[in-house]
Design an enzyme around this catalytic site. Structure first.
Site, PDB file in Angstrom:
ATOM      1  CE  LYS A 113      -4.246  -2.203   2.088  1.00  0.00           C
ATOM      2  NZ  LYS A 113      -5.252  -1.589   2.973  1.00  0.00           N
ATOM      3  CE  LYS A 194      -6.088  -8.854  -1.508  1.00  0.00           C
ATOM      4  NZ  LYS A 194      -6.329  -8.394  -0.242  1.00  0.00           N
ATOM      5  CE  LYS A 197     -13.356  -4.178  -0.068  1.00  0.00           C
ATOM      6  NZ  LYS A 197     -13.912  -5.384   1.054  1.00  0.00           N
TER       7      LYS A 197
HETATM    8  P1  AMP Z   1     -11.265  -6.609   3.528  1.00  0.00           P
HETATM    9  O1  AMP Z   1     -11.447  -6.667   2.583  1.00  0.00           O
HETATM   10  O2  AMP Z   1      -9.764  -6.549   3.231  1.00  0.00           O
HETATM   11  O3  AMP Z   1     -11.435  -5.974   5.016  1.00  0.00           O
HETATM   12  O4  AMP Z   1     -11.439  -8.636   3.562  1.00  0.00           O
HETATM   13  C1  AMP Z   1     -12.382  -8.930   3.912  1.00  0.00           C
HETATM   14  C2  AMP Z   1     -12.136 -10.298   4.714  1.00  0.00           C
HETATM   15  O5  AMP Z   1     -11.651 -11.242   2.975  1.00  0.00           O
HETATM   16  C3  AMP Z   1     -10.366 -10.524   4.883  1.00  0.00           C
HETATM   17  O6  AMP Z   1     -10.451 -12.258   5.788  1.00  0.00           O
HETATM   18  C4  AMP Z   1      -9.633 -11.202   4.003  1.00  0.00           C
HETATM   19  O7  AMP Z   1      -8.348 -12.149   3.791  1.00  0.00           O
HETATM   20  C5  AMP Z   1     -10.954 -11.626   2.844  1.00  0.00           C
HETATM   21  N1  AMP Z   1     -10.346 -11.537   1.685  1.00  0.00           N
HETATM   22  C6  AMP Z   1     -10.147 -10.520   0.940  1.00  0.00           C
HETATM   23  N2  AMP Z   1      -9.797 -11.028  -0.607  1.00  0.00           N
HETATM   24  C7  AMP Z   1      -9.828 -12.214  -0.124  1.00  0.00           C
HETATM   25  C8  AMP Z   1      -9.213 -13.351  -1.662  1.00  0.00           C
HETATM   26  N3  AMP Z   1      -8.469 -12.740  -2.287  1.00  0.00           N
HETATM   27  N4  AMP Z   1      -8.934 -14.374  -1.228  1.00  0.00           N
HETATM   28  C9  AMP Z   1      -9.934 -15.025  -0.064  1.00  0.00           C
HETATM   29  N5  AMP Z   1     -10.229 -13.671   0.711  1.00  0.00           N
HETATM   30  C10 AMP Z   1     -10.533 -12.845   0.611  1.00  0.00           C
END
Ligand code: AMP
Ligand code: TRP
Length: 329
Positions: A113, A194, A197
């Site tokens: 980031k 990965k 969003k």
């Molecule tokens: P965040 O959107 O960063 O708050 O992520 C929320 C949850 O989604 C966390 O537990 C992340 O580890 C999971 N997560 C986000 N992107 C992925 C992905 N591409 N594959 C698997 N888990 C994900």
């Protein structure tokens, strides 16, 4: 024996993707009967990158409605919004005083980031410490998250250990809980990255709130390879990712999926996968609309959740303050 505690959170920074669902949200549901679960919408984490206030408000309620539409039950789990429970920021500050800047600078997410921004804000560096506070406030045993959060859970353990050895046993040591398949869903356009969003290419992710046509279209367009051979191998990363998604939804083993589609070409597999995702998400997509439009229900859920969470958070924070030598009021 008392039930153990499960804690997780998702940032309301945009619409949730299939990665968020398979890596995290889907797994929250099944834990509700066996554990004391807390599921948070971590708005204070989301502001570590610039947010439009109007959009943040919308996204926060979207995530809450998605939690409920996916099957989180406020009678079973504590569901709340992070900024409603100020103890998170308070414990976050305390933990910052025992966090090493060097260790925070080594976090992969920080490195990624901070590379992307001209001026690096302190919040980006300190964000995993706030995550540690989230987890430790509730004496959490298990943290269901995707693989990208592994390093942050390890940091949480380090901080718990450091505090416990300095001031006597205070925090429970948490363990990460990642799903068998789905812990790391990759971009549909670049299977080395990965699914995220924040990706600028909207064909790279499927949103939980995409419509059925967009869902099918994005799978059809997903990058695979020219080998045209159904296999689960590292040198076919695009296909491997699609097989993982299929397996996460259906529970079928990778071997089964490979043999079922052997010799059929990727088109057939992709069309079926589109159906699998559309069917798998249909109940969630349908109930989302209804829940999201019921403002008073959403308000009731997050208010009651915040009351319950505050009570628990306060218990831990009072102990922490006392041990550190703060004078009680
Ligand atoms: P965040 O959107 O960063 O708050 O992520 C929320 C949850 O989604 C966390 O537990 C992340 O580890 C999971 N997560 C986000 N992107 C992925 C992905 N591409 N594959 C698997 N888990 C994900
Ligand atoms: N940092 C997590 C993410 O980006 C979200 C999060 C914040 C979280 N606090 C948490 C996850 C506590 C689990 C437990 O995905």
């Amino acid at each position: 024996m008392d039930k153990k505690t499960v804690y997780s959170g998702i940032q309301p920074s945009g619409s949730l993707t299939l990665g968020n669902y398979l890596g995290a949200l889907k797994n929250f549901i099944g834990l509700q009967d066996e554990y004391n679960c807390l599921y948070c919408i971590v708005d204070m984490h989301a502001i570590t990158v610039a947010q439009d206030p109007k959009l943040l408000r919308k996204n926060t309620l979207d995530v809450l409605a998605l939690y409920l539409a996916a099957g989180l039950d406020p009678e079973k789990s504590i569901i709340y919004i992070q900024s409603h429970v100020p103890q998170h920021a308070e414990l976050g500050w305390i933990l910052n005083t025992i966090s090493s800047i060097g260790q925070l600078q080594r976090m992969t997410q920080f490195k990624d980031k901070s590379k992307k921004s001209k001026e690096v804000m302190a919040g980006i560096l300190n964000y995993p410490v706030l995550m540690a506070a989230d987890i430790l406030l509730y004496q959490t045993s298990y943290v269901p998250v995707g693989e990208d959060q592994k390093q942050h859970v390890e940091l949480t353990r380090d901080l718990a250990q450091r505090f416990n050895s300095k001031y006597s046993d205070t925090f429970t040591m948490p363990d990460i809980l990642t799903p068998k398949s789905g812990a790391r869903i990759m971009s549909l356009q670049n299977p080395e990255a990965k699914m995220s969003k924040s990706d600028s290419d909207e064909n790279s992710y499927i949103l939980l709130l995409d419509d059925e046509d967009a869902t099918r279209r994005k799978i059809k367009r997903a990058v695979t390879d020219s080998l045209n051979s159904m296999a689960y191998k590292d040198d076919q990363p695009g296909l491997k990712n699609l097989i993982n998604i299929y397996s996460s939804f259906t529970g079928e083993s990778v071997e089964n999926i490979v043999s079922k589609y052997e010799g059929q070409g990727y088109g057939v597999f992709k069309a079926d996968l589109g159906d699998v995702i559309v069917e798998g998400l249909r109940p969630l997509r349908e109930s989302f609309k209804e829940i999201r439009s019921d403002k008073s229900y959403l308000e009731k859920v997050y208010k009651e959740g915040a009351d319950k969470a505050s009570y628990l958070a306060n218990k831990t924070l009072r102990k922490v303050y006392k041990k550190m030598g703060f004078i009680p009021r």
